[in-house]
Scaffold this active site. Structure first.
Site, PDB file in Angstrom:
ATOM      1  N   GLU A  41      -2.675  -4.602  -3.355  1.00  0.00           N
ATOM      2  CA  GLU A  41      -2.977  -5.487  -4.479  1.00  0.00           C
ATOM      3  C   GLU A  41      -2.733  -4.778  -5.819  1.00  0.00           C
ATOM      4  O   GLU A  41      -2.217  -5.391  -6.749  1.00  0.00           O
ATOM      5  CB  GLU A  41      -4.434  -5.972  -4.411  1.00  0.00           C
ATOM      6  CG  GLU A  41      -4.730  -6.841  -3.209  1.00  0.00           C
ATOM      7  CD  GLU A  41      -5.177  -6.054  -1.976  1.00  0.00           C
ATOM      8  OE1 GLU A  41      -5.775  -6.681  -1.092  1.00  0.00           O
ATOM      9  OE2 GLU A  41      -4.920  -4.831  -1.885  1.00  0.00           O
ATOM     10  N   ASP A  74     -10.187   5.624   4.386  1.00  0.00           N
ATOM     11  CA  ASP A  74     -10.407   4.822   3.192  1.00  0.00           C
ATOM     12  C   ASP A  74     -11.034   3.469   3.514  1.00  0.00           C
ATOM     13  O   ASP A  74     -12.216   3.278   3.320  1.00  0.00           O
ATOM     14  CB  ASP A  74      -9.044   4.626   2.500  1.00  0.00           C
ATOM     15  CG  ASP A  74      -9.144   3.867   1.193  1.00  0.00           C
ATOM     16  OD1 ASP A  74     -10.173   3.939   0.532  1.00  0.00           O
ATOM     17  OD2 ASP A  74      -8.166   3.191   0.865  1.00  0.00           O
ATOM     18  N   CYS A  88     -10.172  -3.645  -4.643  1.00  0.00           N
ATOM     19  CA  CYS A  88      -9.231  -4.704  -5.012  1.00  0.00           C
ATOM     20  C   CYS A  88      -9.953  -6.009  -5.351  1.00  0.00           C
ATOM     21  O   CYS A  88      -9.483  -6.786  -6.181  1.00  0.00           O
ATOM     22  CB  CYS A  88      -8.204  -4.898  -3.899  1.00  0.00           C
ATOM     23  SG  CYS A  88      -7.161  -3.426  -3.693  1.00  0.00           S
ATOM     24  N   HIS A 105      -3.326   0.776  -3.534  1.00  0.00           N
ATOM     25  CA  HIS A 105      -3.472  -0.287  -2.534  1.00  0.00           C
ATOM     26  C   HIS A 105      -2.410  -1.358  -2.779  1.00  0.00           C
ATOM     27  O   HIS A 105      -1.784  -1.402  -3.840  1.00  0.00           O
ATOM     28  CB  HIS A 105      -4.864  -0.900  -2.632  1.00  0.00           C
ATOM     29  CG  HIS A 105      -5.941   0.022  -2.156  1.00  0.00           C
ATOM     30  ND1 HIS A 105      -7.145  -0.447  -1.684  1.00  0.00           N
ATOM     31  CD2 HIS A 105      -6.015   1.376  -2.078  1.00  0.00           C
ATOM     32  CE1 HIS A 105      -7.900   0.576  -1.327  1.00  0.00           C
ATOM     33  NE2 HIS A 105      -7.251   1.695  -1.566  1.00  0.00           N
ATOM     34  N   ASN A 109       0.844  -1.177   0.000  1.00  0.00           N
ATOM     35  CA  ASN A 109       0.000   0.000   0.000  1.00  0.00           C
ATOM     36  C   ASN A 109       0.889   1.239   0.000  1.00  0.00           C
ATOM     37  O   ASN A 109       1.760   1.383   0.851  1.00  0.00           O
ATOM     38  CB  ASN A 109      -0.913  -0.036   1.237  1.00  0.00           C
ATOM     39  CG  ASN A 109      -1.953   1.046   1.220  1.00  0.00           C
ATOM     40  OD1 ASN A 109      -1.629   2.226   1.225  1.00  0.00           O
ATOM     41  ND2 ASN A 109      -3.207   0.648   1.218  1.00  0.00           N
ATOM     42  N   CYS A 165     -10.293  -5.067  -0.191  1.00  0.00           N
ATOM     43  CA  CYS A 165     -11.437  -4.161  -0.166  1.00  0.00           C
ATOM     44  C   CYS A 165     -12.249  -4.371  -1.458  1.00  0.00           C
ATOM     45  O   CYS A 165     -11.860  -5.152  -2.326  1.00  0.00           O
ATOM     46  CB  CYS A 165     -10.945  -2.715  -0.069  1.00  0.00           C
ATOM     47  SG  CYS A 165     -10.084  -2.134  -1.553  1.00  0.00           S
TER      48      CYS A 165
END
Length: 149
Positions: free
Chosen positions: A56, A144, A84, A54, A43, A81
């Protein structure tokens, strides 16, 4: 499939790198079925002032273009999330290994309901790494991730 704990160790290393840079300790890595690392990242939301950076997505970008993502394994220290989760769905990853989902569940139920193979390792190391960050910086966490759950 390669050893999930060994793959997670790469993502944890990325999470620790992000924390050392002053960022949120979430890391990810992408592997081939034979265990070969394709890309990894962490991240970088704070470091790059980029809400889309992020773990990912960083690993995905670092992996570069692939002819197919179907046989690749996405490994992440935290349940992805919705953003992602969408990346995983959009590009056709079929297998996701998660360090932990206790802190945040994200879209893992949706992935499972739609035929994705999801392995939650319930890693205490991942729980403690992110938990410590959240205790020290709740305002950053709530900017976030926490608001999307």
């Amino acid at each position: 499939m390669p050893n999930p704990e060994e793959m997670l160790a790469v993502a944890i290393k990325e999470a620790r790198k992000g924390l050392a840079e002053g960022g949120i300790p979430i890391g990810a890595a992408i592997f081939r079925r034979d265990g070969r690392l394709v890309g990894s990242g962490h991240n970088r939301r704070l470091q790059e002032n980029d809400p889309s950076a992020h773990g990912e997505t960083d690993a995905f970008r670092n992996a570069g273009r692939q002819r197919s993502y179907r046989d690749l394994i996405m490994v992440t220290t935290l349940a992805p999330c919705w953003y992602c989760t969408g990346l995983i769905r959009q590009f056709g990853f079929r297998t996701v290994i998660i360090g932990e989902s206790r802190t945040f569940e994200g879209g893992i139920h949706w992935l499972r309901e739609n035929g994705f193979e999801v392995h939650d390792l319930a890693s205490q190391e991942c729980i403690e790494l992110l938990g410590g960050f959240i205790r020290e910086h709740p305002e950053i966490w709530s900017e976030d991730i926490a608001e999307s759950g």
